[in-house]
Scaffold this active site. Structure first.
Site, short mmCIF file in Angstrom:
data_model
loop_
_atom_site.label_atom_id
_atom_site.label_comp_id
_atom_site.label_asym_id
_atom_site.label_seq_id
_atom_site.Cartn_x
_atom_site.Cartn_y
_atom_site.Cartn_z
CE LYS A 112 -4.17 -2.16 1.26
NZ LYS A 112 -3.74 -3.48 1.74
C1 LIG Z 1 -4.49 -4.60 1.37
C2 LIG Z 1 -3.74 -5.88 1.32
C3 LIG Z 1 -4.13 -6.92 0.48
C4 LIG Z 1 -5.37 -6.83 -0.38
O1 LIG Z 1 -5.22 -5.88 -1.37
P1 LIG Z 1 -6.45 -5.30 -2.19
O2 LIG Z 1 -5.85 -4.77 -3.39
O3 LIG Z 1 -7.03 -4.22 -1.32
O4 LIG Z 1 -7.38 -6.39 -2.43
C5 LIG Z 1 -3.34 -8.04 0.45
N1 LIG Z 1 -2.24 -8.16 1.22
C6 LIG Z 1 -1.84 -7.19 2.05
C7 LIG Z 1 -0.63 -7.39 2.88
C8 LIG Z 1 -2.57 -6.01 2.11
O5 LIG Z 1 -2.18 -5.04 2.94
#
Ligand SMILES: *Cc1c(COP(=O)(O)O)cnc(C)c1O
Length: 462
Positions: A112
């Protein structure tokens, strides 16, 4: 470049406006009116370039005139300067034809950061230019919140409030949200699940009086600018493995469908992606939807990959919009059924389109732990549980094209699950080794819209 809502009733906006708005006023999500494409030669030219240069070339056509070329270059440089790896998104080989894309070298150790660090800089530049301030409210299952706080801490044009489900995020995730000392950071522990946090956030956006009075802005994975930032690493990884001269496949651990939707956009731009595989944990609504055509919520079962413990997968609406031929009224209808009856059936035509576009699989808790243990013994690579869900599903789909599994978090973010599987407690990188000693600051809040809105009005700087 113009942005339209998936529900067809909100104003058409520029990139900057769509970014600052987040959720459209008709409850929909913004998508580009047209996806710009890159020629094979333009894609081939990306091979071997620094991450920042690829980011500029891939994102510029979507941003249009909202930011000048030099502004955008500076923003990108600042966004990724705090990463702990010179390649930003390095590739590691796991097995013949199977690679891991490490997306966890940012300041909060999850993918993220790629989007959030960029969006922090974009917001600051845009708001300064407009002489405005905003209140960012986000809901998080753990990683979005820490990434948002890290990206916005100390920026003067922004207050940031993050709702996280009390007691349901890992200690590292919680500490990353509660230890920043800046006055513009507010961590709120909500009495409920992630879906409750997300529902209250949507309620706030739909309360237009509140929304306008505090200058509400959203940076959840529904924000188009976040999706766009994530498109970039599909290009760096694929070109490193021979694209556009040969196709490459990707498997993406998914909850809210943001990261994999970015892969879908990369493909629409012209990147030759053979398979795009959705990997879910036991909260497998997306996998079931593709298998059966029924998108039916069943309630969340907490797992060892908590950032994917999601039942209402917000960004899936964008995929539905395209699968229904960009028919906003059809999307409105589906979302009403979802709200009223807890689910909907995908039409046969749309289902066929989705199945042509995406493959899918799921990993149980036992399979996830076993994958962490096995990969450690076979390769020495320590996976976080989310990445392990991806690796397990990817292994079922490896074909003639190189398979890239997205490693979405650093194993040290989920040390209990990793230690249970491998016997090894992964240490935090040196640059954040003192996290456990820093003092925490958090407010507990009820799952109640009015109480939340009052608190936000009171705590924000003006
Ligand atoms: C947010 C997240 C996901 C899922 O991602 P999305 O794109 O929101 O579906 C998977 N793994 C981790 C470690 C995350 O922080």
């Amino acid at each position: 470049m113009k942005y339209i809502s998936t529900r067809g009733q909100a104003p058409v906006l520029s990139f900057e406006e769509a970014m600052l708005t987040g959720l459209a006023r008709d409850g929909g999500l913004y998508v580009p009116e047209q996806v710009p494409t890159m020629s094979s030669a333009d894609i081939a030219a990306l091979a071997g370039m620094p991450y920042e240069e690829v980011a500029f070339r891939v994102m510029k056509p979507f941003i249009g005139e909202s930011f000048s070329e030099s502004e955008l270059r500076e923003i990108i440089t600042r966004a990724y300067a705090g990463f702990g790896h010179a390649a930003r998104a390095p590739l590691v080989q796991l097995a013949p034809n199977h690679f891991l894309l490490e997306l966890f070298h940012g300041p909060t150790l999850a993918f993220k950061d790629f989007a959030m660090q960029l969006i922090g800089q974009l917001f600051q530049v845009a708001l300064e230019r407009r002489g405005e301030r905003v209140t960012i409210v986000g809901a998080t299952s753990g990683d979005t919140g820490s990434a948002a706080i890290e990206a916005f801490r100390g920026l003067d044009a922004v207050d940031v409030f993050i709702l996280f489900p009390h007691g349901r995020v890992s200690e590292v995730q919680r500490r990353q949200m509660t230890t920043p000392a800046e006055a513009n950071v507010h961590a709120l522990a909500l009495d409920g699940h992630f879906d409750d946090c997300q529902a209250r956030l949507k309620d706030m956006f739909n309360d237009f009086a509140f929304r306008d009075s505090v200058g509400l802005a959203g940076v959840n994975s529904i924000n188009w600018a976040r999706v766009l930032a994530q498109v970039v690493y599909y290009f760096t990884a694929a070109t490193a493995l021979g694209a556009p001269h040969r196709p490459v496949s990707f498997t993406v651990p998914t909850g809210n469908f943001g990261d994999i939707f970015a892969g879908y956009i990369a493909r629409r731009m012209g990147l030759p992606i053979a398979q795009l595989v959705i990997a879910t944990n036991q909260n497998d609504i997306l996998h079931r939807a593709l298998e059966t055509g029924g998108y039916v919520t069943t309630g969340v079962t907490p797992s060892i990959s908590p950032s994917m413990d999601i039942q209402v997968s917000s960004n899936f609406e964008r995929a539905l919009f395209d699968a229904y031929g960009r028919d906003g009224a059809a999307v409105v209808q589906l979302m009403e059924e979802l709200k009223g009856q807890g689910g909907f059936r995908i039409s046969q035509g749309a289902l066929e389109t989705l199945r042509e576009t995406f493959a899918s699989g799921r990993a149980s808790e036992a399979e996830t732990s076993a994958t962490i243990a096995r990969l450690f013994s076979e390769t020495g690579e320590i996976l976080c549980p989310h990445s392990a869900v991806g690796v397990k599903v990817a292994e079922e789909h490896v074909g003639s094209a190189p398979m890239v599994t997205l490693a979405t978090a650093h194993p040290a973010k989920f040390p209990d699950a990793v230690e249970a599987a491998t016997g090894i407690r992964p240490p935090l990188p040196n640059r954040m080794a003192d996290l456990y000693e820093r003092p925490e600051r958090v407010e507990n809040v009820a799952n109640d819209l009015t109480a939340l809105e009052d608190l936000i009005r009171e705590r924000r700087a003006i």
